[in-house]
Design an enzyme around this catalytic site. Structure first.
Site: not given
Length: 458
Positions: A69, A194-196, A320
């Site tokens: 992506g 993006s495929a994931h 943090c």
């Protein structure tokens, strides 16, 4: 173990796994070759492209498969900026875009271009009229995500796309977080995903370039993917990505209702169970599975480690964390609390019992982190009706903890000047004032660091 970080990467969908394994035996050959194995690979690639085009709502020849992506975003931005260079070198982005978009903007500036970063409100959304006002005669490209990756806020893409179309400016939409839930509305010009993010395999990105958009691919020429994505296509992964996108779309309507109910429960219950918490992001116009909140007086990294020990995998945009040491650019742009930030992003299939267990564990974990962190004795100097609090050298959330401890020592109307050199203080001290009903006066110069002035109102 409950995995609550689907916004980073969704677990591989069973359909993706099946398609990947099946196509490993059929899609290994070069799809550009005319022999049998090549033709078979080409059929798989073409079928995947057709399936993705149907899900996106575009033509198949407008779809390009990339290696990620991020690569899709970088190629989309650079290609349009180069193709429309005669128009101008002005780029518009929102202040809460994914880092891939912002890094592209920084590279464009470094090369001599200009960038306008459109601000957002406290929910994380842009105002379409403000975005439209940023358009200029020399604007080559505008970028706007469909939904935010940290807080889930859905952006007014259709309204912004309409303004861009009227101005003759292409709009690139980063749809990484939303494409699994449905097509992106509006007359946009380019889309990246993006495929994931939807349960496909990693290493597969989508770049959609509408017909008529001036586009000049950058880098050495390559005949693959219409010259817009160099390198040999990973056909098994592409097939799995397309199959999983179709599968999650079939489940999306019912799953969205179910996950929204779970995140609504988290949004409502966390402030009841944990004191000094701010739930951030748009409460209604948001993705179904994402809910984000920030806890005062908590070290975000410690909080995530403790939740991991309890069996819950969550992420954070906190200031943090040891990997950044600076506040999340999204939370900073929104002007909300960054310390002790937790993003819960539920994958499809999350069950109610897992959310119940998380809500049971969270109060104890937050209390334990707060107790361990404590707060060192603050170096306080009284100056008339003001206190000077020396928090130099202390990282978040210590300056805010010490401020909370001493605010009661000044009379109503008196002030506390917090001396701090941690970058997060610029964000978290005003956010603390907003949450606790105190007045944030502003910054003053100091010999070291910055003086943040807070007036007690009650």
């Amino acid at each position: 173990m409950a995995y609550f970080d689907a916004a980073s990467a969704a677990p591989l969908h069973p359909v993706a796994r099946q398609a990947l394994l099946a196509s490993l035996d059929e899609g290994w050959a070069d799809p550009a070759r005319l022999y049998r194995e090549g033709r078979r690979a080409r059929l798989l690639l073409d079928a995947a492209r057709e399936a993705v085009a149907e899900a996106v709502g575009c033509r198949a020849d407008e779809v390009v498969f990339t290696s990620s992506g991020t690569r899709a975003v970088h190629s989309g931005v650079s290609g349009v900026l180069a193709g429309r260079r005669r128009v101008g070198r002005h780029l518009i982005v929102s202040s809460v875009e994914h880092s891939s978009v912002l890094h592209s903007a920084e590279a464009h500036e470094a090369a001599g271009g200009t960038v306008t970063r459109v601000p957002v409100d406290r929910s994380g959304a842009v105002d379409p009229s403000v975005y439209a006002a940023a358009l200029r005669e020399d604007t080559a490209l505008a970028c706007l995500q469909s939904a935010n990756h940290e807080v889930g806020t859905v952006q007014p893409v259709a309204e912004v796309a309409e303004a861009c179309r009227a101005a003759g400016v292409p709009l690139l939409v980063d749809a990484a977080q939303s494409l699994g839930w449905g097509p992106v509305a509006g007359d946009w010009s380019l889309l990246a995903a993006s495929a994931h993010k939807w349960g496909g395999p990693s290493g597969v990105g989508l770049l959609v370039v509408r017909k008529g958009v001036r586009f000049a691919p950058q880098g050495p020429a390559d005949e693959r993917e219409s010259g817009r994505a160099p390198g040999f296509e990973n056909i098994p992964a592409i097939v799995a990505a397309a199959a999983s996108l179709r599968a999650v779309r079939a489940e999306a309507d019912a799953e969205a209702v179910r996950l929204r109910g779970l995140t609504d429960r988290i949004r409502a219950r966390v402030p009841e169970l944990v004191p000094d918490v701010e739930v951030v992001g748009e409460p209604e116009r948001r993705l179904p599975g994402i809910v984000t909140f920030s806890c005062l007086y908590v070290d975000g990294e410690a909080l995530l480690h403790e939740l991991d020990r309890e069996g819950f995998s969550v992420s954070s945009g906190s200031s943090c964390t040891s990997s950044t040491l600076t506040p999340s650019h999204v939370l900073r742009a929104m002007g909300v609390l960054s310390e002790g930030n937790v993003r819960v992003s539920l994958p499809p299939g999350t069950v109610s019992e897992e959310v119940d267990a998380f809500l049971e564990v969270l109060p104890r974990v937050v209390a334990g982190v707060r107790e361990k962190l404590g707060a060192p004795s603050a170096a306080v100097v009284r100056q008339d009706d003001a206190l000077v609090l020396d928090a130099l050298g202390k990282l978040c959330p210590l300056p805010v903890i010490e401020l909370a401890k001493v605010i009661g020592e000044v009379p109503v109307g008196g002030t506390v000047r917090v001396l701090a050199d941690d970058a997060a203080a610029r964000q978290d001290i005003p956010a603390w004032c907003e949450m606790r009903g105190q007045e944030y006066v502003g910054e003053e110069p100091a010999e070291r660091g910055t003086a943040y002035v807070v007036r007690r109102t009650g």
